[in-house]
Scaffold this motif. Sequence first.
Motif, short mmCIF file in Angstrom:
data_model
loop_
_atom_site.label_atom_id
_atom_site.label_comp_id
_atom_site.label_asym_id
_atom_site.label_seq_id
_atom_site.Cartn_x
_atom_site.Cartn_y
_atom_site.Cartn_z
N PRO A 50 0.80 -1.23 0.00
CA PRO A 50 0.00 0.00 0.00
C PRO A 50 0.83 1.29 0.00
CG PRO A 50 0.15 -0.89 2.22
CD PRO A 50 0.89 -1.85 1.34
N VAL A 51 2.15 1.21 0.31
CA VAL A 51 2.87 2.48 0.48
C VAL A 51 4.07 2.60 -0.47
CG1 VAL A 51 2.15 2.79 2.88
CG2 VAL A 51 4.29 1.58 2.42
N SER A 101 7.37 5.46 0.11
CA SER A 101 7.44 5.78 1.55
C SER A 101 8.70 5.27 2.22
CB SER A 101 6.21 5.22 2.26
OG SER A 101 5.05 5.69 1.65
N GLY A 102 9.68 4.86 1.42
CA GLY A 102 10.97 4.50 2.00
C GLY A 102 11.20 3.01 2.04
N ALA A 103 12.30 2.65 2.70
CA ALA A 103 12.69 1.24 2.77
C ALA A 103 11.57 0.40 3.37
CB ALA A 103 13.94 1.11 3.63
N ASP A 104 11.55 -0.87 3.03
CA ASP A 104 10.60 -1.79 3.66
C ASP A 104 11.16 -2.12 5.05
OD1 ASP A 104 9.18 -3.96 4.57
OD2 ASP A 104 8.82 -4.73 2.55
N ILE A 105 10.50 -1.59 6.08
CA ILE A 105 11.06 -1.69 7.43
C ILE A 105 11.22 -3.14 7.87
CG2 ILE A 105 10.71 -0.99 9.85
CD1 ILE A 105 9.11 1.41 8.74
N ASN A 146 3.54 10.52 -0.73
CA ASN A 146 4.70 10.64 0.17
C ASN A 146 6.02 10.38 -0.56
OD1 ASN A 146 3.34 11.00 2.74
ND2 ASN A 146 2.66 8.87 2.50
N LEU A 158 9.25 9.64 1.36
CA LEU A 158 9.78 9.54 2.72
C LEU A 158 11.00 8.62 2.75
CD1 LEU A 158 6.43 8.97 4.67
CD2 LEU A 158 7.66 11.12 4.37
N GLY A 175 13.94 6.41 2.36
CA GLY A 175 14.60 5.95 1.14
C GLY A 175 13.93 6.51 -0.11
N GLU A 213 15.42 9.71 -0.65
CA GLU A 213 16.79 9.49 -1.12
C GLU A 213 16.82 9.18 -2.62
OE1 GLU A 213 19.25 8.18 2.85
OE2 GLU A 213 17.77 6.77 2.09
N PRO A 269 11.79 10.26 7.98
CA PRO A 269 11.28 9.81 9.29
C PRO A 269 12.13 8.71 9.94
CG PRO A 269 9.99 8.82 7.54
CD PRO A 269 11.05 9.64 6.86
N GLU A 270 13.30 8.40 9.37
CA GLU A 270 14.10 7.28 9.89
C GLU A 270 14.36 7.38 11.39
OE1 GLU A 270 14.52 8.72 7.04
OE2 GLU A 270 15.36 7.37 5.52
N ILE A 326 12.26 5.60 13.82
CA ILE A 326 12.47 4.17 14.07
C ILE A 326 13.94 3.94 14.45
CG2 ILE A 326 10.53 3.16 12.81
CD1 ILE A 326 12.39 2.84 10.37
N GLY A 354 20.17 6.33 5.67
CA GLY A 354 21.48 5.69 5.46
C GLY A 354 21.87 5.50 4.02
N ALA A 355 21.14 6.08 3.09
CA ALA A 355 21.55 5.97 1.69
C ALA A 355 21.93 7.38 1.21
CB ALA A 355 20.45 5.35 0.84
C1 LIG Z 1 19.89 2.23 3.83
C2 LIG Z 1 18.51 2.57 3.44
C3 LIG Z 1 17.77 3.26 4.49
C4 LIG Z 1 16.51 3.62 4.33
C5 LIG Z 1 15.79 4.15 5.44
C6 LIG Z 1 14.29 4.13 5.28
O1 LIG Z 1 13.74 4.41 4.27
S1 LIG Z 1 13.49 3.69 6.68
C7 LIG Z 1 11.79 3.87 6.26
C8 LIG Z 1 11.40 5.29 6.22
N1 LIG Z 1 9.99 5.42 6.00
C9 LIG Z 1 9.15 5.41 7.02
O2 LIG Z 1 9.52 5.34 8.17
C10 LIG Z 1 7.69 5.50 6.65
C11 LIG Z 1 6.86 4.71 7.60
N2 LIG Z 1 5.47 4.73 7.23
C12 LIG Z 1 4.67 5.72 7.58
O3 LIG Z 1 5.03 6.71 8.18
C13 LIG Z 1 3.22 5.56 7.22
O4 LIG Z 1 2.97 4.20 7.04
C14 LIG Z 1 2.83 6.33 5.93
C15 LIG Z 1 3.75 5.97 4.79
C16 LIG Z 1 2.86 7.83 6.20
C17 LIG Z 1 1.39 5.90 5.51
O5 LIG Z 1 0.51 6.12 6.60
P1 LIG Z 1 -0.98 5.54 6.55
O6 LIG Z 1 -1.63 5.97 7.83
O7 LIG Z 1 -1.61 5.88 5.28
O8 LIG Z 1 -0.84 3.96 6.53
P2 LIG Z 1 -0.23 2.97 7.61
O9 LIG Z 1 0.77 3.65 8.44
O10 LIG Z 1 -1.35 2.29 8.31
O11 LIG Z 1 0.55 1.93 6.70
C18 LIG Z 1 -0.16 1.09 5.79
C19 LIG Z 1 0.52 -0.27 5.77
O12 LIG Z 1 1.84 -0.14 5.24
C20 LIG Z 1 2.81 -0.64 6.17
N3 LIG Z 1 4.00 0.20 6.03
C21 LIG Z 1 4.04 1.53 6.02
N4 LIG Z 1 5.29 1.97 5.81
C22 LIG Z 1 6.06 0.86 5.69
C23 LIG Z 1 7.43 0.65 5.45
N5 LIG Z 1 8.28 1.67 5.28
N6 LIG Z 1 7.88 -0.61 5.39
C24 LIG Z 1 7.04 -1.66 5.54
N7 LIG Z 1 5.70 -1.53 5.76
C25 LIG Z 1 5.24 -0.28 5.83
C26 LIG Z 1 2.13 -0.51 7.52
O13 LIG Z 1 2.67 -1.38 8.45
C27 LIG Z 1 0.70 -0.87 7.15
O14 LIG Z 1 0.64 -2.25 6.97
P3 LIG Z 1 -0.24 -3.15 7.91
O15 LIG Z 1 -0.17 -4.52 7.36
O16 LIG Z 1 -1.60 -2.55 7.91
O17 LIG Z 1 0.44 -3.05 9.25
#
Ligand SMILES: CC/C=C/CC(=O)SCCNC(=O)CCNC(=O)[C@H](O)C(C)(C)COP(=O)(O)OP(=O)(O)OC[C@H]1O[C@@H](n2cnc3c(N)ncnc32)[C@H](O)[C@@H]1OP(=O)(O)O
Length: 721
Positions: A19-20, A58-62, A95, A97, A99, A102, A121-122, A125, A130-131
């Motif tokens: 979804p993201v 929305s960035g890396a898959d956490i 979004n 966000l 990665g 990046e 938003p890293e 968490i 980091g990229a």
């Molecule tokens: C070296 C490389 C380094 C890279 C660093 C990174 O990129 S770290 C990741 C940085 N990004 C984030 O931290 C974004 C995190 N997500 C959010 O803030 C929010 O989810 C959103 C993108 C603003 C969307 O918000 P919304 O309210 O619309 O939805 P949900 O939060 O309920 O999310 C929907 C489902 O998506 C899953 N999910 C969201 N983001 C991620 C992610 N980055 N990785 C994996 N999964 C993600 C979330 O868990 C929900 O799934 P469910 O199954 O319902 O739990």
Amino acid sequence: MVDYSVDRNLAILGINNPPVNALSFHVREGLFNGIKQANADRRVEAIVITGKGKTYCSGADIREFSIPSAGKGLVTLGHRIEDSDKPVISAIHGNALGGGLEIALFSHYRVANKNAKIGFPEVLIGLLPGAEGTIRLPRVTGLAFAMDAIASGRRFDAQEAHKHGILDTICDGDVLQEAKAFSKKIIGQPLDQRRLSKTHVKDAADVDIKFEEALAQIKRKYRGLIAPILCLKSVRNSAKMSFDEAAAEEMRLFGELLTSSQSIGLRYSFFAERSAPKWKLPCGACADNTTPVDVKTTGVIGAGTMGSGIAVCLIRAGIPVILVEKNQKMLDQAIKTISRILTGSVKLNRMTEKQREHSLKLLKGASTLDELAGVDMVIEAVYENLELKREIFHQLDKICKSSTLLCSNTSTLDIDNIASATQRPDKVVGTHFFAPAYIMRLLENVYGTKTSPTTVATVMELGKRIGKICVLVKTCYAFVANRTNQPFGAEASFMVEEGALPQDVDTVLENFGMPMGPFKVSDLSGIDVGWRIRQEVAKALGLKLTLETRYRMGERITTLADRLYEMGRYGIKTGKGWYRYEPTNPRKPIPDPDVAKMIQKHCMDMGIERRNIPAQEVIERCLFSAINESFRVLEQRIAEKPEDIDVIWQYGFSFPRYGGGPMFYASQVGLKKVFEKICIFHEQFPYSSHWVPSDLLRKLASHSTEIPMDKWTQFISSSKL
Ligand SMILES: CC/C=C/CC(=O)SCCNC(=O)CCNC(=O)[C@H](O)C(C)(C)COP(=O)(O)OP(=O)(O)OC[C@H]1O[C@@H](n2cnc3c(N)ncnc32)[C@H](O)[C@@H]1OP(=O)(O)O
């Protein structure tokens, strides 16, 4: 995961990972191959990276951070994008966000829809971008903005991003069309100056001053957190080192954070929070298969602190409230308080004056329950007395239309008992708010044996509408929040009786990460409040309370708090409680020798020999007793999953987010060790039933390997172990 298409002279790479649109292994692979393919395609003159569906990326898959890394890393992909001979434009909507941002910064150009949200938003968490995010962003925006944005993790809008040079252009409509139009202006332009790795940080000269200023600020704001500090250090490196050196150091810092206990806890908390609203009932009904009823009008009964706070939550979300209070003076006072709270929100820029006026128009005072005949939902918030609540529910049942849901803000009482005073037990449910209700985010919704799935769905949905984090639990005495918190508080008091002082216990728990120790919390919420509850319970049980006792009904108790009450020390409101408070700074707790004297005398009178209590003992007795009770709650299916208990502790008791919560903490310490310690405490303190080891914990701890949290509940009925 990445759709490749060619539109005239443009290659379009569409990230397609709902979804993201997280940057999973397959997305990285798809983008890498897409850039390669586009560069080899003679028709293509420029490349657009876009997101399919609601968002760009929305960035890396956490979740991938917790499994061994596979395939191409984000940096390798990023370099492939930056090194592309053909210009790469990131077309951002929704979004961008982490990665995702990046990827946009590796691109040569960035265009966005005006509603896009951008950010790193890293840090939330426990990580840093980091990229090369910490090295590239300062090259675009300058140091001050980059330090603030990266260390806070805040999301900012397209206008702000444009102002700071992150975006080349913003559009009103379809961002892909805008990117296509934009490409015409840039095709054929030299690319080197658009490659951020070839540029410098322009305001590098005063980096140390900016760093020190930002560091002082974040140390105040994010006490005990490592990631914000490392974020700042990495941004500082961007100005003090060559690009490659700074990037290498960023990668090292990222690795350090990735394996830190804080980041592991914060990543757990990210998913735990998202799992809490996914409720399930024993009958199989769940969030996905049940439709809530639309709540258009509400009533709140009781204009005390809780009732007023709940009314604020509702009207702030645009839901009309009839506030019923038979004491006219109290009602007038509550309406003034509500108005003052909303004025405070305007001052803090949380709402506009117009929104405040609109909210206040949604509030109506009333003196009788009859006024609630036509509302869709009633939330009762009178004081904690079963007979009173039963009487109110009995009357409401006769007055309200048959579809009205009847909710109780009880924090302890049995929902089934309250529901049995009505002819509609299926529409009776607990909605336990936390004080102050207009600030605390937790809503503990409590279902009874006869509560219907529709009723549950409706209160969970209403909670979401008013901005709460909702957790669903089953009825029992004190539910999950107060039931699991009770041993925590009891052990804190017992340790004061055994040798510690309130400030010693508070300091240890604050160093652990709690924002306030239990004795400061007690002074804030009022020692008279606890005293009154104890009197009520004693009355109900027909007990005569005395100060000179250590046991009641076979259970260890302490009367220290009652002694404070007798001294007129009710907490902050009287300037004296477990601490004393100066009128010049009435919120600052000062350890009081008079309290120490009272404790010592109490111990002497009761024949208790005082001893030194080590910090580790404070943590173990407070936390392990709460953990043991939490396992019982899980075992009895009062809570559906361990994450629910942790979310309750985070949002109800401000348990540090990086610590996850008591259940996550137990998983990190190891269940064997926790269980062994609980058995030792049980032997040492046989008159505290909260130390009787939980059967579920015993089963889990006796397994030869550590059982992961998501498997704990499978062991509830298992007799294999
Ligand atoms: C070296 C490389 C380094 C890279 C660093 C990174 O990129 S770290 C990741 C940085 N990004 C984030 O931290 C974004 C995190 N997500 C959010 O803030 C929010 O989810 C959103 C993108 C603003 C969307 O918000 P919304 O309210 O619309 O939805 P949900 O939060 O309920 O999310 C929907 C489902 O998506 C899953 N999910 C969201 N983001 C991620 C992610 N980055 N990785 C994996 N999964 C993600 C979330 O868990 C929900 O799934 P469910 O199954 O319902 O739990």
